[in-house]
Design a protein around this motif. Sequence first.
Motif, short mmCIF file in Angstrom:
data_model
loop_
_atom_site.label_atom_id
_atom_site.label_comp_id
_atom_site.label_asym_id
_atom_site.label_seq_id
_atom_site.Cartn_x
_atom_site.Cartn_y
_atom_site.Cartn_z
N ALA A 160 0.83 -1.21 0.00
CA ALA A 160 0.00 0.00 0.00
C ALA A 160 0.86 1.26 0.00
N THR A 161 1.95 1.25 0.78
CA THR A 161 2.84 2.41 0.83
C THR A 161 3.51 2.64 -0.51
N GLY A 162 4.03 1.57 -1.09
CA GLY A 162 4.65 1.69 -2.41
C GLY A 162 3.68 2.17 -3.45
N THR A 163 2.44 1.69 -3.36
CA THR A 163 1.40 2.10 -4.29
C THR A 163 1.14 3.61 -4.20
N ALA A 164 0.95 4.09 -2.97
CA ALA A 164 0.64 5.51 -2.77
C ALA A 164 1.73 6.41 -3.35
N ILE A 165 2.99 6.06 -3.09
CA ILE A 165 4.10 6.90 -3.54
C ILE A 165 4.27 6.84 -5.05
N LEU A 166 4.23 5.63 -5.61
CA LEU A 166 4.43 5.47 -7.05
C LEU A 166 3.30 6.10 -7.86
N ILE A 192 -3.45 -1.76 -10.41
CA ILE A 192 -3.97 -3.12 -10.54
C ILE A 192 -2.96 -4.17 -10.07
N VAL A 193 -1.68 -3.97 -10.36
CA VAL A 193 -0.69 -4.95 -9.92
C VAL A 193 -0.55 -4.93 -8.40
N SER A 194 -0.73 -3.77 -7.79
CA SER A 194 -0.62 -3.68 -6.33
C SER A 194 -1.73 -4.47 -5.66
N LEU A 195 -2.94 -4.38 -6.18
CA LEU A 195 -4.05 -5.14 -5.63
C LEU A 195 -3.80 -6.64 -5.75
N ALA A 196 -3.28 -7.06 -6.89
CA ALA A 196 -3.02 -8.49 -7.11
C ALA A 196 -1.94 -9.00 -6.15
N VAL A 197 -0.86 -8.23 -6.00
CA VAL A 197 0.24 -8.64 -5.12
C VAL A 197 -0.23 -8.74 -3.67
N ASN A 198 -1.01 -7.74 -3.22
CA ASN A 198 -1.45 -7.76 -1.83
C ASN A 198 -2.50 -8.84 -1.57
N LEU A 199 -3.27 -9.20 -2.59
CA LEU A 199 -4.22 -10.29 -2.43
C LEU A 199 -3.49 -11.60 -2.17
N VAL A 213 8.27 -4.98 -15.98
CA VAL A 213 8.89 -5.48 -14.76
C VAL A 213 9.31 -4.32 -13.86
N ALA A 214 9.59 -3.17 -14.47
CA ALA A 214 10.04 -2.00 -13.71
C ALA A 214 9.02 -1.58 -12.66
N HIS A 215 7.72 -1.73 -12.97
CA HIS A 215 6.68 -1.36 -12.01
C HIS A 215 6.78 -2.20 -10.74
N VAL A 216 6.93 -3.49 -10.93
CA VAL A 216 7.01 -4.39 -9.78
C VAL A 216 8.28 -4.11 -8.98
N LYS A 217 9.39 -3.88 -9.68
CA LYS A 217 10.65 -3.58 -9.00
C LYS A 217 10.55 -2.30 -8.18
N ASN A 218 9.97 -1.26 -8.77
CA ASN A 218 9.83 0.01 -8.05
C ASN A 218 8.91 -0.13 -6.84
N LEU A 233 -8.34 -0.24 -13.20
CA LEU A 233 -8.33 -1.63 -12.74
C LEU A 233 -8.61 -2.61 -13.88
N GLN A 234 -7.92 -2.43 -14.98
CA GLN A 234 -8.06 -3.36 -16.10
C GLN A 234 -7.24 -4.62 -15.82
N VAL A 235 -7.94 -5.72 -15.65
CA VAL A 235 -7.27 -6.99 -15.30
C VAL A 235 -6.28 -7.41 -16.37
N LYS A 236 -6.54 -7.08 -17.63
CA LYS A 236 -5.63 -7.49 -18.71
C LYS A 236 -4.23 -6.91 -18.55
N ARG A 237 -4.13 -5.82 -17.80
CA ARG A 237 -2.82 -5.20 -17.58
C ARG A 237 -1.89 -6.09 -16.76
N LEU A 238 -2.47 -7.01 -16.00
CA LEU A 238 -1.66 -7.91 -15.18
C LEU A 238 -0.74 -8.79 -16.02
#
Length: 459
Positions: free
Chosen positions: A64-70, A88-95, A229-234, A219-224
């Motif tokens: 959640a913190t990374g999401t807010a800042i990014l 969308i990736v943040s929601l999937a990771v935290n789930l 990869v840079a988004h996940v790394k950041n 929240l487009q699921v297809k984006r998952l």
Amino acid sequence: MNKTQKKMTLFALTWPIFFEIFLHMLMGNADTLMLSQYSDNSVAAVGVSNQILSLIIVMFGFVATGTAILVAQHLGAKEETSAGEISIVSLAVNLIFGLILSISLVFFTEPILASMDLPRSLMDEASSYLKIVGGFAFIQALIMTAGAVMRSYGFTKDAMYITIGMNIINVIGNYLFIFGPFGIPVLGVEGVAISTITSRMIGLTVCIVVIMKRIPGALQVKRLFKLPVAHVKNLLRIGIPSAGEHLSYNGSQMVITYFIASIGTHALTTKVYAQNLMMFIFLFSVAISQGTQILIGHLIGAGEYENAYERCLKSLKIAIIISLIMAGLFSIFADPLLRIFTDNEQIISLGKILIYLTIFLEPGRSFNLVVINSLRAAGDVSFPVYMGILSMWGVSVTLSYILGIWFGLGLIGIWISFIADEWLRGLIMLKRWRSKVWIKKGFVTGKKEIDENKFAHES
């Protein structure tokens, strides 16, 4: 400005955040207040369980913190597509992370509670509460992430309205299961847990609907399936160290709760009541720090580093002044406030002393809340973690044992250790911000260069 974004001012962001946090705290206090009419032992049992759940929630907080800042930084840089991808990736990771921790809590409830040296008389109720609320903890993980997305886009009022609804549902559920009107069975602690989970389920559903309506395409699921990869790394680069500071704090608090449990049930109950009141004192600083984090994230994204620097210092002054005023007011009315929860004179007498000590504690906490959130928003996420670990364990935990247990000062000694920890860390964080080392941490999207010479000249 994109039409999905709201105008960003500290007041416009902060007042809904304030009421949202206030209502979250009210939800916890509603549980405590209603349970206090049922049993002081039940209050202590839920208090210890919530200490464990707080640690779990902090572990969700790294996403959640990374999401807010990014999201804030990408929106400041006018990169709306990237902001939506991160959402969308943040929601999937935290789930996924939430499900793993929820299952772990269900299977290891008893060993975890036993490690807290919980009195045998509290074990059954604490276990029941932890299994129910902990088993559905993944819902809170998603609520935290969805809330971070809404606030970063500026929709802080929507998050506040959702929290209002959750509170209403929770209080109604507590009343039904604790007092048993209309022939409804009295379930006590178990009933409080059920109403908590029900309100969160409904709240999450509304969160998702609001995001889909307010931020089309976020929240487009297809984006998952095609995220860079840079988004996940950041997300991990910012989120994990940020959560480390919170994780260290809550871990140290669990150890200190273990010390308090060794003192006795009365000490545990007093701690719960005093901290429930103290939360209303520092919630102003929490709201200001979160609003400031959003603003600084947008300013960093836009390359306005000098404005970001000044924003932190202005917010800090406001937070310190308000925390002092609130601590003074609560100290004046400490006796009647504590009597809302209990008639036990021993608990009230000790609780009042703890509230008086908040006059010294809360200004120090303001430094940490505002400046650390500002450092995170600027990308300087590691330093607060290192200093937090050193101070929380080297000062707070160590002094808690020495003063509270070794010298027999009990909760008063433990509160003194809190004061020393908050002020030491707070002053170090302020020095870090004033040094402006954080401008060298870079811009997380990698698309803007920092003109350090220009910034130094402006400063």
